[in-house]
Scaffold this active site. Structure first.
Site, PDB file in Angstrom:
ATOM      1  CE1 TYR A   1       0.877  -0.832   4.440  1.00  0.00           C
ATOM      2  CE2 TYR A   1       0.705   1.554   4.288  1.00  0.00           C
ATOM      3  CZ  TYR A   1       1.124   0.424   4.963  1.00  0.00           C
ATOM      4  OH  TYR A   1       1.800   0.555   6.151  1.00  0.00           O
ATOM      5  CB  CYS A   2       1.998   3.726  -1.744  1.00  0.00           C
ATOM      6  SG  CYS A   2       1.185   3.612  -3.342  1.00  0.00           S
ATOM      7  CB  THR A   3       0.124   8.395  -0.805  1.00  0.00           C
ATOM      8  OG1 THR A   3       1.317   8.379  -0.038  1.00  0.00           O
ATOM      9  CG2 THR A   3      -0.759   9.550  -0.371  1.00  0.00           C
TER      10      THR A   3
ATOM     11  N   GLY B   1      -1.571   4.856  -4.603  1.00  0.00           N
ATOM     12  CA  GLY B   1      -1.551   3.627  -5.392  1.00  0.00           C
ATOM     13  C   GLY B   1      -0.442   3.540  -6.417  1.00  0.00           C
TER      14      GLY B   1
ATOM     15  CB  ILE C   1      -3.422   5.268   2.441  1.00  0.00           C
ATOM     16  CG1 ILE C   1      -2.262   4.281   2.559  1.00  0.00           C
ATOM     17  CG2 ILE C   1      -3.975   5.622   3.817  1.00  0.00           C
ATOM     18  CD1 ILE C   1      -0.956   4.938   2.990  1.00  0.00           C
TER      19      ILE C   1
END
Ligand SMILES: [Zn+2]
Ligand SMILES: [Zn+2]
Length: 297
Positions: free
Chosen positions: A187-189, A191, A216
């Site tokens: 996961y990251c900010t 995508g 996220i």
């Protein structure tokens, strides 16, 4: 009446002439008085742009007229009109800098061979399904390690990376080899980093890799602070952090006095580039707004 918004989007698609796309995007943004940051490469586009809602709608309409950009997913958020100092449009080797421009494969449908995309609801379904088999889903943070200081998924693994460039070294170090047979969700900010990271992991023998679709941001919009996310989200504009609800847990601590804090500050020493968490009180004076262990540069 004017209303300021920020749009965030990316698209992985083969671009035969990134330089031409750059000039087109710059002219378009200048005409519409938009500011922000756009990166173009042979593999696609990554943009965060702010301005008046009317101008942004026109910008997106025109941008989507380019066939490769037609199906991009756009995230909107509120802006202040002063979120970006200027407009920067650049053509680079990669739209997210992993230092692996030759490894990424992209076609008309996006990244080839990346992790399976999961919508927020699908993530919960996966966790429940694995749990009923006695298996655990591993969350793997795809951001720079400092971002996780103020928020991350419950029990997530936070790789030791200062910049996205460090991921390959981390993955090749063998540290995470025990995860290669486990279900792993990156996961990251928003995508985009996971599009690349998940494909690098698949290439390195991770057998069951998923990525959080929309990052996220999308997860937080759906489940707020009632799901598996804990804390604040670091954001790359003047706001520095955002919360999904009033119930957000404060997981970060002031580097000086250990009081809860979710606010990153630059060190008061102008030659020091460290970004750390400070409480309001410690941030209020230059003597306390300084690396307690001494500055590095
Ligand atoms: Zn403090
Ligand atoms: Zn310092």
């Amino acid at each position: 009446m004017s209303m300021n918004k920020i749009v965030l989007f990316y698209g992985f698609t083969p671009l035969s002439d990134p330089e031409a796309i750059k000039l087109w995007q710059r002219a378009l943004c200048e005409k519409l008085n938009l500011k922000g940051r756009i990166i173009i490469s042979k593999d696609g586009i990554n943009a965060t742009v702010g301005g008046d809602i009317k101008d942004l709608k026109q910008y997106l309409k025109t941008t989507r007229e380019y066939a490769g950009f037609r199906n991009m997913d756009i995230k909107w958020s509120d802006g202040t009109g002063d979120d970006f100092p200027r407009l920067s449009v650049k053509a680079r080797d990669e739209i997210v800098s992993f230092g692996a421009p030759g490894e990424l494969k992209v076609d008309e449908n996006g990244v080839v061979g990346g992790g399976t995309h999961l919508k927020p609801e699908e993530l919960h379904e996966l966790v429940a399904a694995k749990e009923s088999n006695g298996e655990e889903v591993v969350f793997f943070d795809g951001r720079n390690a400092f971002e996780a200081q103020i928020g991350k998924f419950k029990n997530a693994i936070v790789p030791d990376v200062d910049t996205t460039h460090d991921f390959i070294k981390e993955l090749d170090s063998g540290k995470y080899d025990d995860l290669k047979d486990k279900p792993v969700v990156t996961y990251c900010t928003g995508g985009i980093r996971c599009e690349v990271l998940s494909s690098l992991m698949v290439n390195r023998g991770f057998k069951e890799v998923y990525q959080m679709d929309g990052g996220i941001v999308r997860y937080g919009e759906t489940f707020k602070d009632k799901g598996l996310w804990e804390g604040s989200l670091y954001v790359f504009d003047k706001r520095m952090h955002m919360e999904f609800s009033d119930e957000a847990k404060e997981v970060g601590h002031c580097i000086r006095c250990n009081k809860p804090s979710n606010k990153f500050e630059n060190c008061s020493n102008p030659s020091c580039r460290n970004l750390n968490l400070y409480c309001e009180e410690c941030a209020s004076a230059p003597e306390t707004l300084q690396c307690p262990q001494g500055c590095t540069d």
